[in-house]
Structures are given as structure tokens and as C-alpha cells.
Design a protein around this motif. Structure first.
Motif, PDB file in Angstrom:
ATOM      1  N   MET A   1      30.248   2.163 -12.743  1.00 48.79           N
ATOM      2  CA  MET A   1      30.624   3.012 -13.808  1.00 48.79           C
ATOM      3  C   MET A   1      30.861   2.196 -15.091  1.00 48.79           C
ATOM      4  SD  MET A   1      34.032   5.762 -14.010  1.00 48.79           S
ATOM      5  CE  MET A   1      33.409   6.745 -12.484  1.00 48.79           C
ATOM      6  N   SER A   2      29.917   2.420 -16.059  1.00 45.83           N
ATOM      7  CA  SER A   2      29.930   1.605 -17.217  1.00 45.83           C
ATOM      8  C   SER A   2      30.738   2.430 -18.162  1.00 45.83           C
ATOM      9  CB  SER A   2      28.362   1.321 -17.771  1.00 45.83           C
ATOM     10  OG  SER A   2      27.913   2.635 -18.097  1.00 45.83           O
ATOM     11  N   GLY A   3      31.465   1.754 -19.206  1.00 50.36           N
ATOM     12  CA  GLY A   3      32.189   1.989 -20.348  1.00 50.36           C
ATOM     13  C   GLY A   3      31.551   2.254 -21.245  1.00 50.36           C
ATOM     14  N   GLY A   4      32.050   2.218 -22.789  1.00 51.87           N
ATOM     15  CA  GLY A   4      31.884   2.469 -23.772  1.00 51.87           C
ATOM     16  C   GLY A   4      30.704   3.416 -23.953  1.00 51.87           C
ATOM     17  N   LYS A   5      29.582   3.394 -24.531  1.00 54.00           N
ATOM     18  CA  LYS A   5      28.698   4.412 -24.871  1.00 54.00           C
ATOM     19  C   LYS A   5      27.381   4.421 -23.992  1.00 54.00           C
ATOM     20  CE  LYS A   5      29.559   4.085 -29.907  1.00 54.00           C
ATOM     21  NZ  LYS A   5      29.132   3.936 -31.247  1.00 54.00           N
ATOM     22  N   GLY A   6      27.822   4.177 -22.627  1.00 59.52           N
ATOM     23  CA  GLY A   6      26.926   4.001 -21.762  1.00 59.52           C
ATOM     24  C   GLY A   6      26.182   5.301 -21.177  1.00 59.52           C
ATOM     25  N   TYR A   7      26.879   6.502 -21.723  1.00 60.89           N
ATOM     26  CA  TYR A   7      26.470   7.998 -21.185  1.00 60.89           C
ATOM     27  C   TYR A   7      26.192   8.768 -22.336  1.00 60.89           C
ATOM     28  CZ  TYR A   7      27.929   6.199 -16.669  1.00 60.89           C
ATOM     29  OH  TYR A   7      28.177   5.388 -15.603  1.00 60.89           O
ATOM     30  N   ASP A   8      25.463   9.770 -22.293  1.00 59.76           N
ATOM     31  CA  ASP A   8      25.250  11.012 -23.243  1.00 59.76           C
ATOM     32  C   ASP A   8      26.228  11.962 -23.030  1.00 59.76           C
ATOM     33  OD1 ASP A   8      23.199   9.461 -24.659  1.00 59.76           O
ATOM     34  OD2 ASP A   8      21.644  10.095 -22.887  1.00 59.76           O
ATOM     35  N   VAL A   9      26.378  12.053 -21.491  1.00 55.04           N
ATOM     36  CA  VAL A   9      27.141  13.166 -20.989  1.00 55.04           C
ATOM     37  C   VAL A   9      27.955  12.927 -19.736  1.00 55.04           C
ATOM     38  CG1 VAL A   9      26.960  15.884 -20.095  1.00 55.04           C
ATOM     39  CG2 VAL A   9      25.182  14.746 -21.202  1.00 55.04           C
ATOM     40  N   ILE A  10      29.261  13.296 -20.026  1.00 53.88           N
ATOM     41  CA  ILE A  10      30.281  12.980 -18.665  1.00 53.88           C
ATOM     42  C   ILE A  10      30.374  14.727 -18.264  1.00 53.88           C
ATOM     43  CG2 ILE A  10      32.425  12.212 -17.836  1.00 53.88           C
ATOM     44  CD1 ILE A  10      32.465  10.027 -20.000  1.00 53.88           C
ATOM     45  N   ILE A  11      30.290  14.981 -16.827  1.00 54.74           N
ATOM     46  CA  ILE A  11      30.496  16.025 -16.381  1.00 54.74           C
ATOM     47  C   ILE A  11      31.644  15.843 -15.505  1.00 54.74           C
ATOM     48  CG2 ILE A  11      29.743  17.830 -14.907  1.00 54.74           C
ATOM     49  CD1 ILE A  11      26.860  17.184 -15.988  1.00 54.74           C
ATOM     50  N   MET A  12      32.648  16.624 -15.577  1.00 52.05           N
ATOM     51  CA  MET A  12      33.881  16.673 -14.666  1.00 52.05           C
ATOM     52  C   MET A  12      33.924  17.569 -13.627  1.00 52.05           C
ATOM     53  SD  MET A  12      37.128  15.782 -17.203  1.00 52.05           S
ATOM     54  CE  MET A  12      36.687  17.491 -18.230  1.00 52.05           C
ATOM     55  N   GLY A  13      33.386  17.080 -12.459  1.00 50.49           N
ATOM     56  CA  GLY A  13      33.155  18.233 -11.255  1.00 50.49           C
ATOM     57  C   GLY A  13      31.823  17.987 -10.810  1.00 50.49           C
ATOM     58  N   ALA A  14      31.945  17.831  -9.400  1.00 49.81           N
ATOM     59  CA  ALA A  14      30.850  17.613  -8.737  1.00 49.81           C
ATOM     60  C   ALA A  14      30.464  18.779  -7.693  1.00 49.81           C
ATOM     61  CB  ALA A  14      30.541  16.279  -7.705  1.00 49.81           C
ATOM     62  N   GLY A  15      30.934  19.990  -8.187  1.00 52.89           N
ATOM     63  CA  GLY A  15      30.556  21.211  -7.330  1.00 52.89           C
ATOM     64  C   GLY A  15      29.218  21.787  -7.824  1.00 52.89           C
ATOM     65  N   ALA A  16      29.158  23.281  -7.426  1.00 53.55           N
ATOM     66  CA  ALA A  16      27.694  23.889  -7.953  1.00 53.55           C
ATOM     67  C   ALA A  16      27.409  23.802  -9.202  1.00 53.55           C
ATOM     68  CB  ALA A  16      27.960  25.373  -7.349  1.00 53.55           C
ATOM     69  N   ALA A  17      28.380  24.065 -10.393  1.00 55.19           N
ATOM     70  CA  ALA A  17      27.997  24.117 -11.695  1.00 55.19           C
ATOM     71  C   ALA A  17      27.878  22.678 -12.229  1.00 55.19           C
ATOM     72  CB  ALA A  17      28.992  24.622 -12.363  1.00 55.19           C
ATOM     73  N   GLY A  18      28.690  21.808 -11.883  1.00 58.29           N
ATOM     74  CA  GLY A  18      28.648  20.581 -12.206  1.00 58.29           C
ATOM     75  C   GLY A  18      27.218  19.814 -11.821  1.00 58.29           C
ATOM     76  N   LEU A  19      26.893  19.713 -10.545  1.00 54.88           N
ATOM     77  CA  LEU A  19      25.810  19.258  -9.998  1.00 54.88           C
ATOM     78  C   LEU A  19      24.508  19.854 -10.676  1.00 54.88           C
ATOM     79  CD1 LEU A  19      26.382  18.617  -6.239  1.00 54.88           C
ATOM     80  CD2 LEU A  19      26.619  17.011  -8.075  1.00 54.88           C
ATOM     81  N   MET A  20      24.505  20.928 -11.029  1.00 57.07           N
ATOM     82  CA  MET A  20      23.289  21.843 -11.707  1.00 57.07           C
ATOM     83  C   MET A  20      23.281  21.334 -12.868  1.00 57.07           C
ATOM     84  SD  MET A  20      21.124  24.155 -10.873  1.00 57.07           S
ATOM     85  CE  MET A  20      20.067  25.233 -11.361  1.00 57.07           C
ATOM     86  N   CYS A  21      24.416  21.309 -13.549  1.00 49.91           N
ATOM     87  CA  CYS A  21      24.557  20.867 -15.129  1.00 49.91           C
ATOM     88  C   CYS A  21      23.734  19.470 -15.177  1.00 49.91           C
ATOM     89  CB  CYS A  21      25.531  20.902 -15.550  1.00 49.91           C
ATOM     90  SG  CYS A  21      25.836  20.594 -17.399  1.00 49.91           S
ATOM     91  N   ALA A  22      24.247  18.423 -14.345  1.00 51.46           N
ATOM     92  CA  ALA A  22      23.924  17.160 -14.165  1.00 51.46           C
ATOM     93  C   ALA A  22      22.253  16.880 -14.009  1.00 51.46           C
ATOM     94  CB  ALA A  22      24.691  16.299 -13.082  1.00 51.46           C
TER      95      ALA A  22
END
Length: 393
Positions: free
Chosen positions: A1-22
Motif C-alpha cells: 500500500m503506497s502513501g502520498g499521492k499514489g492513488y486516484d481513488v480510494i474505495i472503502m469496502g470490498a463488497g458488491a458495490a466497492g468491487l464494481m466501482c473499482a
């Protein structure tokens, strides 16, 4: 897991909605991190539909969803349809079948749906990190910063996809509402939905019918559902009752039509045709024996039909068509399939699911005040709301 500005999007929750959004965001070239405190992704997917996942309903329409704003779901549902999800399922070679009332299930296992979503995430390069707890969440300089058990993560977009508190034994909590309130979003009082209802001691006669099931029409207010009702040792369950529970509020009565196929003055007709038959014998022909006995006792009508006044039979017929019960409560979040209420839609864009007052913050799936009927509707809302956010982040 990288810090700083390593991501454009962080999704909290790896359920149906979270995985689909990812998957949707990742396949648009976004650098995506999905975080979940559970040890594996898609835990509620795995138990759904008896382990076969009732992944959508072909009859999905906005009027099959409850919300303080009944029009909110319309936009997302119209842009990502059951057919769209079905095409994804077929592209992954997952065999499926339709049960009653438009419900689509996997022929095999719900694990196929989780595997499909993880494959789609991998296609987009999304990172899925399970077993990770989230501490403080801050927002400054256009970045959301999350302190986690694996270090800090930051991104300009943050998606709340942690669901509601239904089925706490699966790890469900009200975390989504805490985050929403932290950023000034209103929360519609969450309550258990698609949940068995309990009956008081005064209705003990019905609680003695545990295990009896029969087709009924259950009503509450303007809502009515024709499916099976199941008597339990605590009260009422079965599809008809689970459906009506989403509309029921404490203190209200529900009406049960125990003989939905009997039309007109059927009891008076039975009196003319079989004057020597008793009411219980007539009920016994149409209902499970134990239920026929219980209803007969409650109606308190003895003797042959031919000896009973038409007025008395008409009253009995009317009561059987709209038997009023006032549940003492429900079996709560522990037994609720979903949560009604949640993050208020008033603060969200119906097109993108973004918070109007907090650019870059999104809420999707069960966390939002949109609740579907029983039978795949809530999964369809997860897919549709996630797709809307995934195309926007």
C-alpha cells in the motif's frame, strides 16, 4: 500500500458495490485502492441466495426501491441495467438461471460472482487490500488521507462503499454513517429491512404454528406483496413478510389475506353448496391443517355453515381477507438482509453519487438511503450506483 499521492481513488469496502466501482474506475485508467477490514472480499455476496447469489432481477425499476427521494435511483438504474450485468456474467462464462419473479441466480456458486469482480478489478489494475482497518480520515489540499493498519493512503477521490449494519456477524457496521457525518452529510435513520417480524404474547396462537408456510398477500399501507408467509417461533417470516417489513414502522398493523385465490362471496357460496360443512372443514381444504385450526379457533364460529347467519360469514370472510396483526417488532439487524435508510440522497448527485458539498467524496450501494425489494434488487442498485461513481471518479 503506497502513501502520498499514489492513488486516484480510494474505495472503502470490498463488497458488491466497492468491487464494481473499482473495476469501472480501474478500467478507465484510474489508480484504485480498495480497503476492507474483512479478511476476504465479497463476504455478503458469498452468503446471498443460499450461496448461489441472486445477482440481479430482470424486473428492476425505480418503483421497486424505497428512499426518502423515490426518484433518486432512477438515473443510475437507467444507465446500468440488469442486462448490462447479465452480459458481464455471460462474458465470464458463469451459468445462471431465472427463478420466480425475475430473480437471476448462479447455477453454481456465489464465489463465481466474487471471482468475476476480482478479475474485472485486476483488468483495471485495482489493488484490493483486505484485513485492513481504517483510523483517522482527513481532507485537505484536495486529498483524502486515511490512516490505516498498513500505513497512510491518500487520493483525491474517496468512495464510501461499506454498506449498512445488517448482518453484523459478517462484520457489518455503521462505519459508512460515521464517515458521512464526519463530512457533514445527513443520515436517514437506519432500520432493519427485509427482516422477519415478531409477534407479541397476545398473538401466541400464531407463534404456535412455527414451520407452517402458505401463500398470502401481505399489506402495509399502500404496499402489497403476494408470496409465501412462514410462521416462526418468534412471529412471521417468508418472502411476503420480508418484503412488507421494509414498509412497516413500529406500531403499525399489517394485513394478511390468507386466501388470495378466493374471490367474491366464496364463503356464502360454500354455505349454499355445502350447508352441512363446518367452517374449519372449508378452511382445511384451502390451508395447511394447523393454520386452518388456528384461524377457525380465532374466528370462533361453530356449527354447520347452513346454521350460521350470512352476516357472520361475511364478517369472517372479510377478516380472512385482511387479518390485522400488529407486530411487536422485528428480528433486528442480526436477521435483516439489508438496511433501510442510510446516507441521505439529498446531499448526493444522482448522476455521479458524489457529495454535493464535498467534491471527491462518493457514496454507493447499501450505505445510501436506497433499499430494494427482495430478490436481486439490492445487488442491482449496488452495480448501478457503483458504475455511476466508477465512471465519475
Amino acid at each position: 500500500m503506497s502513501g502520498g499521492k499514489g492513488y486516484d481513488v480510494i474505495i472503502m469496502g470490498a463488497g458488491a458495490a466497492g468491487l464494481m466501482c473499482a473495476a469501472a474506475a480501474g478500467q478507465r485508467g484510474r489508480r484504485v485502492l480498495v480497503i476492507d477490514h474483512a479478511p476476504e472480499p465479497g463476504k455478503k455476496i458469498l452468503i446471498s441466495g443460499g450461496g448461489r447469489c441472486n445477482f440481479t432481477n430482470i424486473d428492476s425499476a425505480p418503483d421497486r426501491y424505497l428512499s426518502e427521494n423515490p426518484h433518486f435511483a432512477r438515473s443510475a438504474l437507467s444507465r446500468y441495467t440488469p442486462q448490462d450485468f447479465l452480459e458481464l456474467v455471460e462474458r465470464h462464462g458463469i451459468a445462471w438461471h431465472e427463478k420466480t419473479l425475475g430473480q437471476l441466480f448462479c447455477d453454481g456458486s456465489a464465489r463465481q460472482i466474487v471471482a468475476m469482480l476480482l478479475d474485472e478489478c485486476a483488468r483495471g489494475g485495482a489493488e484490493v487490500a483486505c484485513g485492513v482497518t481504517i483510523g483517522a480520515i482527513d481532507h485537505a489540499d484536495g486529498l483524502f488521507r486515511l490512516a490505516t493498519s498498513r500505513g497512510e493512503a491518500a487520493a483525491p477521490a474517496l468512495v464510501i462503499a461499506t454498506g449498512g449494519p445488517s448482518i453484523p456477524k459478517m462484520g457489518a457496521t455503521g462505519f459508512a454513517y460515521e464517515v458521512a457525518r464526519r463530512f457533514g452529510l445527513k443520515v436517514v435513520q437506519p432500520r432493519p429491512a427485509l427482516v422477519p417480524l415478531t409477534l407479541s404474547a397476545e398473538e401466541a396462537l400464531f407463534r404456535d404454528l412455527s414451520g407452517v408456510s402458505t401463500p398470502v398477500v401481505a399489506r402495509c399501507g399502500k404496499a402489497a406483496f403476494r408470496e409465501a408467509a412462514l410462521f416462526t417461533h418468534r412471529g412471521l417470516s417468508g418472502p411476503a413478510v420480508l418484503q412488507i417489513s421494509s414498509y412497516w414502522r413500529h406500531g403499525e398493523a399489517i394485513g394478511i389475506d390468507f386466501l388470495p385465490d378466493r374471490k367474491g362471496d366464496w364463503l356464502l357460496a360454500a354455505k349454499r353448496e355445502r350447508p352441512k360443512a363446518g367452517l374449519r372443514a372449508i378452511l382445511d381444504e384451502a390451508l395447511p391443517h394447523r393454520l386452518a385450526v388456528a384461524l377457525g379457533e380465532r374466528l370462533g364460529i361453530a356449527g354447520d355453515l347452513g346454521t350460521i347467519a350470512d352476516r357472520v360469514l361475511a364478517q369472517a370472510q372479510a377478516r380472512l381477507a385482511d387479518w390485522q396483526l400488529v407486530p411487536s417488532g422485528s428480528e433486528g439487524f442480526a436477521k435483516a438482509e439489508v438496511t433501510a435508510g442510510g446516507i441521505s440522497t439529498a446531499g448526493l448527485s444522482s448522476r455521479t453519487m458524489e457529495a454535493k458539498a464535498v467534491p471527491g467524496l462518493y457514496a454507493i450501494g447499501e450505505a445510501v438511503d436506497v433499499t430494494g425489494w427482495l430478490g436481486g434488487y439490492n445487488f442491482q442498485w449496488a452495480w448501478a450506483s457503483a458504475s455511476a461513481a466508477g465512471q465519475a471518479v
